[in-house]
Design an enzyme around this catalytic site. Structure first.
Site, PDB file in Angstrom:
ATOM      1  N   HIS A   1       0.816  -1.224   0.000  1.00 48.03           N
ATOM      2  CA  HIS A   1       0.000   0.000   0.000  1.00 48.03           C
ATOM      3  C   HIS A   1       0.839   1.259   0.000  1.00 48.03           C
ATOM      4  O   HIS A   1       0.458   2.275  -0.569  1.00 48.03           O
ATOM      5  CB  HIS A   1      -0.960  -0.021   1.181  1.00 48.03           C
TER       6      HIS A   1
ATOM      7  N   GLU B   1     -10.427 -11.386  -4.951  1.00 48.35           N
ATOM      8  CA  GLU B   1      -8.990 -11.341  -4.664  1.00 48.35           C
ATOM      9  C   GLU B   1      -8.486 -12.540  -3.881  1.00 48.35           C
ATOM     10  O   GLU B   1      -7.329 -12.590  -3.502  1.00 48.35           O
ATOM     11  CB  GLU B   1      -8.616 -10.022  -3.966  1.00 48.35           C
TER      12      GLU B   1
ATOM     13  N   ASN C   1      -3.573  -7.414  -6.837  1.00 48.88           N
ATOM     14  CA  ASN C   1      -2.448  -7.433  -5.883  1.00 48.88           C
ATOM     15  C   ASN C   1      -2.613  -8.604  -4.914  1.00 48.88           C
ATOM     16  O   ASN C   1      -1.694  -9.391  -4.695  1.00 48.88           O
ATOM     17  CB  ASN C   1      -2.404  -6.141  -5.060  1.00 48.88           C
TER      18      ASN C   1
ATOM     19  N   CYS D   1      -8.618  -3.539 -10.673  1.00 47.03           N
ATOM     20  CA  CYS D   1      -8.191  -2.341  -9.947  1.00 47.03           C
ATOM     21  C   CYS D   1      -6.879  -2.538  -9.197  1.00 47.03           C
ATOM     22  O   CYS D   1      -6.429  -1.662  -8.480  1.00 47.03           O
ATOM     23  CB  CYS D   1      -9.280  -1.873  -8.994  1.00 47.03           C
TER      24      CYS D   1
HETATM   25  C1  PEP Z   1      -5.830  -5.507  -4.696  1.00 47.16           C
HETATM   26  O1  PEP Z   1      -5.698  -6.347  -3.800  1.00 47.16           O
HETATM   27  O2  PEP Z   1      -5.434  -5.660  -5.866  1.00 47.16           O
HETATM   28  C2  PEP Z   1      -6.483  -4.223  -4.400  1.00 47.16           C
HETATM   29  C3  PEP Z   1      -6.862  -3.405  -5.346  1.00 47.16           C
HETATM   30  O3  PEP Z   1      -6.641  -3.889  -3.114  1.00 47.16           O
HETATM   31  P1  PEP Z   1      -5.444  -3.531  -2.103  1.00 47.16           P
HETATM   32  O4  PEP Z   1      -4.205  -3.276  -2.910  1.00 47.16           O
HETATM   33  O5  PEP Z   1      -5.916  -2.329  -1.371  1.00 47.16           O
HETATM   34  O6  PEP Z   1      -5.368  -4.750  -1.264  1.00 47.16           O
HETATM   35 MG    MG Z   2      -6.748  -6.207  -1.899  1.00 50.18          MG
END
Ligand code: PEP
Ligand code: MG
Length: 603
Positions: free
Chosen positions: A209, A447, A470, A518
């Site tokens: 993050h 995810e 991610n 995303c």
């Molecule tokens: C992800 O996991 O790809 C996502 C967009 O959320 P984060 O990066 O906040 O876990």
């Molecule tokens: Mg995530």
């Protein structure tokens, strides 16, 4: 310049002396760019702090600041110890031990002396003194007493946390380069007003993050033993294209980099020539670009570049900003503002994606494996008071706006059904209160592997899905996305990841529901053709990825992307997929590489 070379001899304490000799450390670029500046070292794990020197007239004030923090930490521990004792918890005695160490007058005096005699800021004085205690405990032969060092580490954290409240804001000089072992998102958020010129760290992955937030700042991670080899004030050049950091650069080296920085400036200026409007591939496939929203100014810029609405708002940003759960009205106001920006193209607002360690007493609820622990939707449902508040805020913000509520880390239909039930209850409550509210749509992050397996069932229950690549890569491959030690196993192009993505796109198309990518993959010009070929037609990304991605979309044909995806899906290993992707890019899209932008490919 030689990579990793230092001409200095190692000192007897194992540390390298800091001299003015030029040397380079190579790491992994996680956010592109070039910068020249002076290093500011950042220390601490859970609570990060700078090392500064205080002016002699301010010594007493600094000591009082420390004493107040010490009192706060003692009171907090007393509360925890009393609660644990009254419940008869078998770990209650730990807090009594912590309290006795904290109240030990020699610890307090040593810290005050460090402030008075060495003019250290309180945070640094706490670190120096507690480190020396930890060092002493570690050498004790008796295992039982030796392990006391862990208690001192814990106490050091408590003191740093207590100091955090009254901390003066640090104003970085322009051109400062932050160096840390690992940087926390909250620390970066605090620097938003005067961001650093670059960030260099020992650990942290591309999808962590911190680096997602730092996408507009040149950043390099994986710099081994960085903090042992440098100190605040060291001059450095950060080349976050090559992944090199040059410390103590000579005038000649600086001159070379200055001309590169000018070239990069001209190159990004040429991006401004892109027209706004619908974005299509050469053969006419429409691709929606949406924004991963962080600050309001990013939305106005993104819109000019053709972004439609907000693909992801991580509501934890609010939690970080307010250092806790903001009130219903504060949240409602913030979400409403975001939804108004997004307009007809909607705002996808994700409910708090937090781990339990971020929200309750650190020492009481330490998890061995937070990535698999009580976090995201699980945490929201376990302590649903905050979840209900957030849903009420979202319902109010949805009045005459277009909001999708996105649930993070669902692993199947169960959590969606419970969340929907709570949403209905809170809607009733608002209705009884006579408050205006809207009808948000419901969506889920995809995810975790079980969500991919159950995607058809999930799509029956929600209006939209967001592919969090991610975490998807992390969980499909069981590789910690923030652990430098396993960075080599974080293979975005692993066949299992590609097959998972294709499965979700196909199911979403069949259900005629949007599947928005995303994760960081969506903002990478190298991965975007692959995503398109697998079936993606909605990508959500940070502001500074938009033009690069748009440029790629508009320069390739969908048919080519499909061919690429089918070539990649025929491979058996991540290495084969990566190699095939490289060859395909060279063969078909050399024009994208021939304008000196090869560094734009790959993250
Ligand atoms: C992800 O996991 O790809 C996502 C967009 O959320 P984060 O990066 O906040 O876990
Ligand atoms: Mg995530």
């Amino acid at each position: 310049m030689s990579s990793g070379a230092v001409n200095n001899k190692t000192q007897s304490n194992g540390r390298r002396p800091v001299t003015a000799t030029e040397f380079v450390i190579r790491g992994r670029p996680v956010s592109r760019g070039l910068a020249i500046g002076n290093i500011v070292c950042l220390f601490g794990d859970n609570r990060q702090f700078y090392r500064t020197r205080i002016a002699p007239p301010d010594v007493e004030k600094e000591i009082e600041r420390f004493s107040a923090a010490h009192r706060r930490a003692c009171r907090r521990l007393e509360r925890i110890a009393t609660a644990a004792n009254s419940k008869g918890d078998n770990f209650a005695s730990i807090f009594d031990v912590h309290l006795s160490i904290l109240e030990d007058s020699s610890l307090k005096e040593s810290i005050e002396n460090a402030i008075r005699q060495h003019l250290f800021n309180a945070e640094w004085a706490v670190k120096i003194v507690t480190d020396s205690y930890i060092g002493k405990y570690r050498t004790i032969p008796d295992e039982h007493f030796r392990d006391r060092y862990i208690d001192v580490e814990d106490i050091a954290e408590q003191l740093q946390a207590a100091l955090g409240g009254g901390r003066n804001r640090v104003h970085l000089a322009p051109g400062s380069i932050i160096a840390a072992r690992e940087l926390r998102p909250s620390t970066l958020a605090e620097l938003a007003a005067n961001p650093p010129a670059a960030i260099i760290t020992e650990t942290g992955g591309w999808t962590s993050h911190t680096f997602i937030l730092a996408r507009e700042i040149p950043a390099i991670t994986g710099l081994r033993k960085l903090m042992r080899r440098i100190s605040s004030g060291t001059k450095a050049i950060v080349d976050a294209y090559a992944g090199d950091v040059t410390f103590n650069p000579t005038e000649k080296t600086i001159a070379g980099y200055r001309s590169s920085i000018e070239k990069v400036g001209k190159f990004s200026a040429s991006f401004d020539k892109f027209p706004a409007g619908e974005i299509t591939t050469l053969d006419g496939r429409k691709i929606a670009i949406r924004l991963n929203f962080d600050v309001p100014s990013s939305f106005h810029k993104a819109k000019k570049l053709g972004a439609q609405g907000i693909g992801l708002y991580r509501s934890e940003y609010l939690f970080n900003r307010f250092k806790g759960f903001p009130s219903e009205s504060v949240q409602a106001k913030a979400y409403r503002e975001i939804a108004k920006f997004a307009g007809e193209y909607r705002a996808r607002i994700r409910t708090f994606d937090l781990s339990v360690g971020q929200t309750v007493e650190y020492s009481a609820r330490r998890e061995n494996n937070p990535a698999l622990g009580l976090r995201a939707i699980r945490l929201s449902l376990a302590a649903d008071k905050h979840f209900r508040t957030q849903l009420r805020a979202l319902l109010q913000a949805a009045y005459e706006t277009n909001i999708d509520i996105i649930l993070p880390m669902v692993n199947g239909v169960d959590e969606i059904l419970v969340a929907r039930q709570i949403l209905e209850e809170e809607t009733d409550r608002l209705s009884k209160r006579g408050v205006e509210y809207g009808k948000p749509r419901l969506g889920a992050m995809i995810e975790v592997p079980s969500a991919v397996v159950c995607i058809e069932q999930i799509l029956e229950e929600v209006d939209t899905v967001l592919l969090g690549t991610n975490d998807l890569v992390q969980y499909v491959l069981a590789v910690d996305r923030d652990n430098e030690g396993v960075a080599g196993w974080f293979r975005t192009l692993h066949p299992a990841v590609l097959l998972s993505l294709r499965r979700v796109f196909e199911a979403a198309a069949k259900a005629s529901k949007p599947a928005i990518v995303c994760g960081e993959m969506a903002g990478s010009p190298f991965y975007v053709p692959i995503l398109l070929g697998l079936g993606a037609d909605e990508l959500s990304m940070n502001l500074n990825s938009i033009l690069r991605v748009r440029r790629v979309i508009e320069a390739i044909a969908f048919e080519e992307a499909r061919e690429l995806a089918s070539v990649l899906l025929s491979k058996k290993t991540a290495a084969q997929v990566e190699e095939a992707a490289d060859i395909f890019f060279q063969k078909h899209w050399a024009h994208l590489l021939s304008v000196g932008t090869s560094e734009l490919f790959r993250a």
